[in-house]
Design an enzyme around this catalytic site. Sequence first.
Site, PDB file in Angstrom:
ATOM      1  N   ASP A  80       2.245 -11.510   2.581  1.00 23.69           N
ATOM      2  CA  ASP A  80       1.027 -11.391   1.636  1.00 23.69           C
ATOM      3  C   ASP A  80       0.808  -9.802   1.388  1.00 23.69           C
ATOM      4  OD1 ASP A  80       0.616 -10.775   4.555  1.00 23.69           O
ATOM      5  OD2 ASP A  80      -1.620 -10.364   4.219  1.00 23.69           O
ATOM      6  N   ASP A 110       5.560  -3.040   0.685  1.00 23.50           N
ATOM      7  CA  ASP A 110       4.779  -3.594   1.665  1.00 23.50           C
ATOM      8  C   ASP A 110       4.306  -5.027   1.517  1.00 23.50           C
ATOM      9  OD1 ASP A 110       2.897  -3.625   3.738  1.00 23.50           O
ATOM     10  OD2 ASP A 110       1.344  -2.709   2.884  1.00 23.50           O
ATOM     11  N   GLU A 142      -1.443 -10.887   7.153  1.00 24.13           N
ATOM     12  CA  GLU A 142      -1.236  -9.676   7.743  1.00 24.13           C
ATOM     13  C   GLU A 142      -2.224  -8.684   7.232  1.00 24.13           C
ATOM     14  OE1 GLU A 142       0.064  -5.320   8.616  1.00 24.13           O
ATOM     15  OE2 GLU A 142      -0.164  -6.298   6.866  1.00 24.13           O
ATOM     16  N   GLU A 143      -2.519  -8.426   5.992  1.00 27.63           N
ATOM     17  CA  GLU A 143      -3.405  -7.606   5.553  1.00 27.63           C
ATOM     18  C   GLU A 143      -4.750  -7.609   5.739  1.00 27.63           C
ATOM     19  OE1 GLU A 143      -2.143  -4.680   4.470  1.00 27.63           O
ATOM     20  OE2 GLU A 143      -0.518  -5.181   3.414  1.00 27.63           O
ATOM     21  N   HIS A 354      -0.160  -0.071  -0.541  1.00 26.35           N
ATOM     22  CA  HIS A 354      -1.735  -0.061  -0.844  1.00 26.35           C
ATOM     23  C   HIS A 354      -1.942   0.871  -2.042  1.00 26.35           C
ATOM     24  CE1 HIS A 354      -2.685  -2.077   3.205  1.00 26.35           C
ATOM     25  NE2 HIS A 354      -1.613  -2.227   2.991  1.00 26.35           N
TER      26      HIS A 354
END
Length: 381
Positions: A80, A110, A142-143, A354
Amino acid sequence: MSNPDFFQMYRDIIALPSISSTDPAWDQSNKDVIELLASWFEKSGMEIDITPVPGTAGKFNLIATLGSGDGGLLLAGHTDTVPFDAGRWQKDPFKLTQDGDRIYGLGTIDMKGFFVFIAEALKGIDLTQLKKPLRILATADEETSMAGAKAIADAHPIRPDYAVIGEPTGLVPVFMHKGHMSESIRVTGKSGHSSNPANGVNAIEIMHKVLTQVLALQQELKQKYHNAHFDVPYPTLNLGSIHGGDSANRICGGCELCIDFRPIPGVMPDDLIAELKRHLAPVEDEFPGAISLEHLHEPVPPYGCDENSAFVKEAEQLSGNKAEVVNYCTEAPFIQQLGCETIVMGPGYITQAHQPDEYLDLSFVKPTTELIQHLVRRFCL
Ligand SMILES: [Zn+2]
């Protein structure tokens, strides 16, 4: 049939949106990415196991296995990405774009890109010579909740000896980080007209007693624990927000305090909750049933492995970088629960994660591919 070339694989995986978010308007399934990974790793001769993640809708974990039995190496990552801020991206987040020596796209570092590196690295290894199993784990969410990694830790389907999570550490081996907890402390009183305190039970007055206890715990954690690896060497307790009451002429009926804990290795989330409850017990005795605690998200435990272990030393030697401690959270505490020595090490820098126009610096391509090949040869051949 062999896998497409490196850049085609990168284009294909970046083109498949797999955003996870606590906001349902953003949240997406990771199914397309999982299926793409299945097709890649099948072509490398691996067996594919895809499982739905409990408690989620349309989210899956994938384990690809070459060889059989326990032990060997696990290469792990999450499928994700975070949402993106369309107004701040100059590039299309889902179209891999090369500009100079950078490739741009959401998830380039990421960390969907790490799976491209694995697939590329495997092309250069004679996988018929495997003595120990090689496994690849691709997780969901995961996020947000880390539900994918948590499900793997709970189900315990594999028992590798060693694990590398390819988060963007600049190829620096990471051997420790703090955990993260967000907790709500809610005080329920009884509202009433302000002219007579006996008309109600004032939640702000109870919260005042709660705050005294929480601040005492904050100091206690600072004095009781010390881990010199961290710049802030103790578990922190931050008072993040407080909301209560509605007007000056009403007795406050409800008040909520939200706090953030950062546990260090050796201090588990359950320990901190037990400490918090112990501190609040006197207030609870005075006002039975007035206090309730709730996780704002599932706690992420702290993570640490021995910086002097042979595995960490090997990772230092292969990467040419000294192992470090970081101040962000990863899936490492959950992967570690499989019983394997676990490090975090992957291409790209966390400072670009991010962020708008997330990119991979192409100088990482060769060293990362070679590093994965070295790891597979060292721990599986
Ligand atoms: Zn990540």
